[in-house]
Structures are given as structure tokens and as C-alpha cells.
Design an enzyme around this catalytic site. Structure first.
Site, short mmCIF file in Angstrom:
data_model
loop_
_atom_site.label_atom_id
_atom_site.label_comp_id
_atom_site.label_asym_id
_atom_site.label_seq_id
_atom_site.Cartn_x
_atom_site.Cartn_y
_atom_site.Cartn_z
N TYR A 1 44.02 49.24 42.44
CA TYR A 1 43.22 49.37 43.66
C TYR A 1 43.23 50.83 44.14
CZ TYR A 1 42.04 48.49 48.63
OH TYR A 1 41.49 48.49 49.88
N ASP B 1 25.01 40.36 45.20
CA ASP B 1 26.14 40.80 44.39
C ASP B 1 26.23 42.32 44.56
OD1 ASP B 1 27.76 41.75 42.37
OD2 ASP B 1 26.80 40.61 40.76
N1 SER Z 1 44.97 46.20 53.11
C1 SER Z 1 44.86 46.72 51.78
C2 SER Z 1 45.71 45.99 50.82
O1 SER Z 1 46.75 45.55 51.22
C3 SER Z 1 45.23 48.17 51.77
O2 SER Z 1 44.10 48.93 52.05
O3 SER Z 1 45.37 45.90 49.69
#
Ligand code: SER
Length: 347
Positions: free
Chosen positions: A178, A88
Site C-alpha cells: 500500500y 470501476d
Molecule cells: N488508514 C490506512 C490504513 O490503515 C492508512 O492510510 O491502511
């Protein structure tokens, strides 16, 4: 007399030149042995990039020197190719046990929750993306490991960043969970390098295209799915609009860049947040046209969803001149070469 001294000078020159060559060669061999004696742990080895990175590193360093790990088992092929551990990424003590068991010197931390899934599970995304990074950075600070690789992303930019030729250093106000985690992570990397001398290196990946393992939960995933669907069904319904231009890269280039950065002499690494990296930028309409050159009956349709807003917040074309200058990065695959290779491998 004059001629004799010339000959002597000449002989001296040859002698010292040979000594010099010898020294250079010995130094190179020494450096190579040190580098090849590294033991590498890959966390998230069964993911899209992890799978191919593991294979390439095993080709270079030898299977036994590269420990693959993931939260779940990989393909039978991957499980039998070398050491594998269930791990993990957020479990710092678990990572330390494996580091000690194999005498690991380098960690590639590839486990992460990507942009589209992270919008659905913001807290889980933050927990996975940040706790895993801080754990590995601490292990390096505590001198259990010597070098760390951690990927950032074009997602660390936001709607207020310049969209075209996005510079290495510019306004960065990410609007996705993100992206927030990637930008924070970049600054943690820089902080651990400055404060504790941790040798951590990072790349802001664009969308990565590959045929061996599919990505999961990303916004750039369409550029992988489109090839699979083109071969299976000769049609594809795209979740981004036809003119959405995003930076992309073929997997071979991404893996080569990653290893090249990790092998570069530390003195050449000028950026300890994360390097911009670019290869190609295209729209769904352009990739579809390229596929149609090989599969003329291929058809694309468009039905956008929440991922459109994510894509609209990201750069279209990245300026990666600093990576090219600092550690000689160069990409190999353009859209047509990549399309040919993808379709050959999927057919
Ligand atoms: N490929 C990733 C995404 O689409 C971007 O870094 O979240």
C-alpha cells in the site's frame, strides 16, 4: 479655499474606496460562481471517506452537482440523495463517459485498497491503486477535467523515516505494498503537474475515525472498531499492542481539510506530491482510557497479528506545519472531543 480642497480630497477618497470595495466584492462573487458551477465526480463514494465527503460536497455545491460513483451500490439513503453511477475506478473509458455525461470538472478519486488487504493481494492492490490514478491523471492531461483530488497516506513513509514529527520531506522507504503504491502515486501526481500542468492535489491521511461508514482492510481500523465494540459489547480485543502510537484524525476534520485544499487558490499549493496532515496521535491504551471515562466497565485486551509490523513501520506523530502555513489547515477534534462525539452517535 483650503477647507474646500480638503472636502474634495475627502470625497474623492470615499469615492475611490467605494469603487475598490465594489471591485473586491464583484471579484469574490465571480470567483464564488465559478467555483460553485463545478460539477464533481467522486469515485469510491461508498467507502469510509467517500460517503461523508459526498454528503459534505452536496451540502456545499448542491446534490445535482455532485455525482457519486462506486463499484457497488451504496446505502438506500446514499442512492436517493443525488446522482449515482456504478463505476470501476480502473476503467478510464467508463470514467470518461460519466465525465462527458455530466460535464464533470473535478474528480475526487477515493477508491483504493488499504494496507492490510494490500499485503494479501499485492498485485490487485497495485492494479487498483495505480491504474485508477493514472487514468484520472490522463483525463486531466487531456483536458477532460480541470482538477483532481487523490489521497495519499502516512503509509508512504517507512521504517527509516523519522517516527516523531515526521517532516513533509524526509527519507521515504515504505515497506508495505500500500505504501509503495501511495509513494509512487505521489510522484505521478507531481510529474503530471510539472510536465502537463495538471491541477492535482493530495493529502497524506492519517488513520481516519468515523461512525457512519466503517473502513475496511486498514491497519488503523482498530481505532474505529474499538468504539463500535465498546458500545455493543463493552470489550475489545485489539490487533495492535497497547503502546503502538499512530497518527489519527476524526472524519469531520479529514473531510474539511480535503475540501479546503481543493478550494484553495492554486498559488498557495506549494506541494504537488502530497501534504502531511495531522490532528491527534494516540495508542490503543490511551483511546481505551478515554472510552472508559464514558463507559467505565469497558475492557481492552491485546492479541497482535501481522498488522503490528505494518503499524511499526509508520510514523507516530506527523509534522503538518506546511499544510497549516500554505492553506491554513487547522484541526478541531482532539481525542476527548472525538470520543464524546463517536459514543454519542453510536449509542
Ligand atoms: N488508514 C490506512 C490504513 O490503515 C492508512 O492510510 O491502511
Amino acid at each position: 479655499m483650503f477647507e474646500q480642497s480638503l472636502i474634495l480630497d475627502y470625497l474623492f477618497f470615499i469615492f475611490f474606496f467605494c469603487e475598490y470595495l465594489n471591485y473586491v466584492l464583484l471579484f469574490q462573487i465571480h470567483f464564488e460562481i465559478i467555483r460553485m458551477s463545478d460539477t464533481i465526480l467522486i469515485i469510491g463514494a461508498c467507502g469510509q471517506i467517500g460517503t461523508e465527503l459526498t454528503q459534505k460536497l452536496r451540502d456545499i455545491y448542491g446534490s445535482e452537482q455532485v455525482i457519486a460513483s462506486d463499484i457497488r451500490e451504496g446505502s438506500p439513503e446514499q442512492m436517493s440523495a443525488g446522482p449515482f453511477e456504478i463505476l470501476d475506478a480502473t476503467d478510464k473509458d467508463g470514467i470518461l463517459q460519466i465525465v462527458k455525461k455530466y460535464n464533470v470538472s473535478q474528480v475526487y478519486l477515493m477508491a483504493a485498497m488499504l494496507s492490510a488487504t494490500a499485503e494479501k493481494y499485492p498485485h490487485k492492490a497495485w492494479e487498483l491503486n495505480m491504474t485508477s490514478l493514472l487514468g484520472v491523471l490522463d483525463l486531466a492531461k487531456e483536458k477532460h477535467i480541470k482538477q483532481v483530488y487523490w489521497p495519499s497516506s502516512i503509509a508512504s513513509f517507512g521504517p527509516t523515516s523519522p517516527k516523531v514529527n515526521t517532516p513533509q520531506q524526509t527519507v521515504m522507504e515504505p515497506s508495505t505494498v500500500y505504501g509503495i503504491s501511495k509513494l509512487a502515486g505521489e510522484h505521478w501526481c507531481n510529474y503530471y503537474h510539472d510536465k502537463y500542468g495538471v491541477d492535482v492535489r493530495s493529502i497524506r491521511y492519517p488513520g481516519i475515525i468515523s461512525w457512519k461508514t466503517k473502513p475496511g482492510g486498514g491497519t488503523t481500523d482498530y481505532a474505529v472498531d474499538i468504539y463500535f465494540q465498546a458500545v455493543e459489547n463493552t470489550s475489545y480485543e485489539c490487533f495492535l499492542s497497547e503502546n503502538t502510537r499512530l497518527p489519527m484524525m476524526y472524519m469531520q476534520d479529514a473531510v474539511n481539510a480535503t475540501i479546503q485544499l481543493m478550494q484553495a487558490d492554486a498559488s498557495t499549493i506549494k506541494t504537488r506530491t502530497s501534504y502531511n496532515l495531522a490532528a491527534i496521535s494516540f495508542t490503543p491504551e490511551e483511546i481505551a482510557a478515554e472510552i472508559q471515562k464514558h463507559i467505565p466497565e469497558f475492557e481492552i485486551s491485546y492479541k497482535t497479528d501481522f498488522r503490528q509490523a505494518i503499524a511499526d513501520s509508520w510514523p507516530q506523530v506527523i509534522d503538518d506545519s506546511q499544510a497549516r502555513a500554505d492553506w491554513n489547515w487547522n484541526h478541531e477534534f482532539d481525542l476527548s472531543l472525538m470520543t464524546k462525539d463517536m459514543l454519542e452517535n453510536l449509542s
